[in-house]
Write a protein that holds these residues in place. Structure first.
Motif, mmCIF file in Angstrom:
data_model
loop_
_atom_site.group_PDB
_atom_site.id
_atom_site.type_symbol
_atom_site.label_atom_id
_atom_site.label_comp_id
_atom_site.label_asym_id
_atom_site.label_seq_id
_atom_site.Cartn_x
_atom_site.Cartn_y
_atom_site.Cartn_z
ATOM 1 N N MET A 1 0.841 -1.186 0.000
ATOM 2 C CA MET A 1 0.000 0.000 0.000
ATOM 3 C C MET A 1 0.884 1.246 0.000
ATOM 4 S SD MET A 1 -3.131 0.904 2.498
ATOM 5 C CE MET A 1 -2.936 2.434 3.376
ATOM 6 N N ASN A 2 0.482 2.259 -0.741
ATOM 7 C CA ASN A 2 1.229 3.515 -0.756
ATOM 8 C C ASN A 2 0.427 4.606 -0.049
ATOM 9 O OD1 ASN A 2 -0.327 5.229 -2.696
ATOM 10 N ND2 ASN A 2 0.133 3.557 -4.096
ATOM 11 N N GLU A 5 -2.799 5.845 -1.842
ATOM 12 C CA GLU A 5 -3.847 4.909 -2.201
ATOM 13 C C GLU A 5 -5.121 5.318 -1.467
ATOM 14 O OE1 GLU A 5 -4.297 0.136 -2.819
ATOM 15 O OE2 GLU A 5 -2.902 0.859 -1.315
ATOM 16 N N ASN A 6 -6.228 5.343 -2.181
ATOM 17 C CA ASN A 6 -7.533 5.747 -1.655
ATOM 18 C C ASN A 6 -7.599 7.224 -1.271
ATOM 19 O OD1 ASN A 6 -8.718 3.180 -1.981
ATOM 20 N ND2 ASN A 6 -7.650 2.490 -0.141
ATOM 21 N N LYS A 28 -2.625 4.168 -11.170
ATOM 22 C CA LYS A 28 -1.846 3.163 -10.427
ATOM 23 C C LYS A 28 -1.699 3.565 -8.960
ATOM 24 C CE LYS A 28 0.885 1.840 -14.427
ATOM 25 N NZ LYS A 28 2.182 1.979 -15.093
ATOM 26 N N ALA A 30 -3.581 5.659 -7.161
ATOM 27 C CA ALA A 30 -4.849 5.820 -6.448
ATOM 28 C C ALA A 30 -5.454 4.506 -5.980
ATOM 29 C CB ALA A 30 -5.851 6.563 -7.319
ATOM 30 N N GLY A 31 -5.127 3.425 -6.653
ATOM 31 C CA GLY A 31 -5.701 2.142 -6.266
ATOM 32 C C GLY A 31 -7.010 1.841 -6.967
ATOM 33 N N LYS A 32 -7.825 2.832 -7.196
ATOM 34 C CA LYS A 32 -9.051 2.649 -7.975
ATOM 35 C C LYS A 32 -9.351 3.940 -8.727
ATOM 36 C CE LYS A 32 -11.976 3.355 -3.921
ATOM 37 N NZ LYS A 32 -13.039 2.811 -3.104
ATOM 38 N N ASN A 35 -11.011 7.387 -7.572
ATOM 39 C CA ASN A 35 -10.268 8.374 -6.785
ATOM 40 C C ASN A 35 -9.508 9.370 -7.654
ATOM 41 O OD1 ASN A 35 -11.113 7.159 -4.414
ATOM 42 N ND2 ASN A 35 -9.326 5.847 -4.291
#
Length: 159
Positions: A1-2, A5-6, A28, A30-32, A35
């Protein structure tokens, strides 16, 4: 996790291959896709007879007449609607599903920074150079100004 992320990420888009890479990077990080907001800034200065670097453009040795403000506002709105339609067209494939899109009319650097602040973005991801190419040796003038003006971290991609 960065760390981002989110978080809410903003990816300015000027229809260049460089800004497309910035969108890919933001997705990449943001994770999704939900966002990430893709923002196109319609620069009104050419519409009003101004150039970005020289002030009022000169035509045949004279200062150009100022355009009708009402007409210019209509042109701005038309450009904004057209840009939003083009965003959906260029980024409408399954890979980009879920991205948020918006357009504003403003000077690009100030518009990006103000939009990011007013919408409480956590990170701005943009390329070092956009469609204008290599105007500066190390970093593009818009990217440089966004770094100075932004309230949040700015990731400048060297492309």
């Amino acid at each position: 996790m960065n760390y981002f992320e989110n978080q809410k990420l903003l990816a300015p888009y000027d229809f260049s291959k460089f800004s497309q890479s910035a969108i890919d990077t933001a997705m990449k990080i943001a994770g999704k896709n939900e966002n990430v907001t893709v923002l196109h800034v319609v620069d009104p200065s050419p519409l009003y007879g101004y150039s970005g670097d020289m002030g009022m453009e000169l035509g045949a040795g004279r200062v150009l007449d100022l355009p009708n403000v009402d007409l210019a506002a209509e042109i701005d709105a038309d450009h904004q609607a057209q840009a939003l339609k083009m965003l959906h067209g260029e980024l409408g494939d399954a890979r980009h599903h879920g991205l948020n899109y918006d357009t504003i009319v403003d000077e690009p650097a100030h518009g990006i920074a103000a939009y990011a602040e007013s919408n409480e973005f956590d990170l701005i991801v943009l390329p070092s150079h956009g469609r204008t190419g290599f105007k500066r040796l190390l970093i593009g003038s818009t990217a440089e100004r966004v770094v100075r003006l932004a309230h949040c971290p700015v990731m400048v991609l060297r492309l």
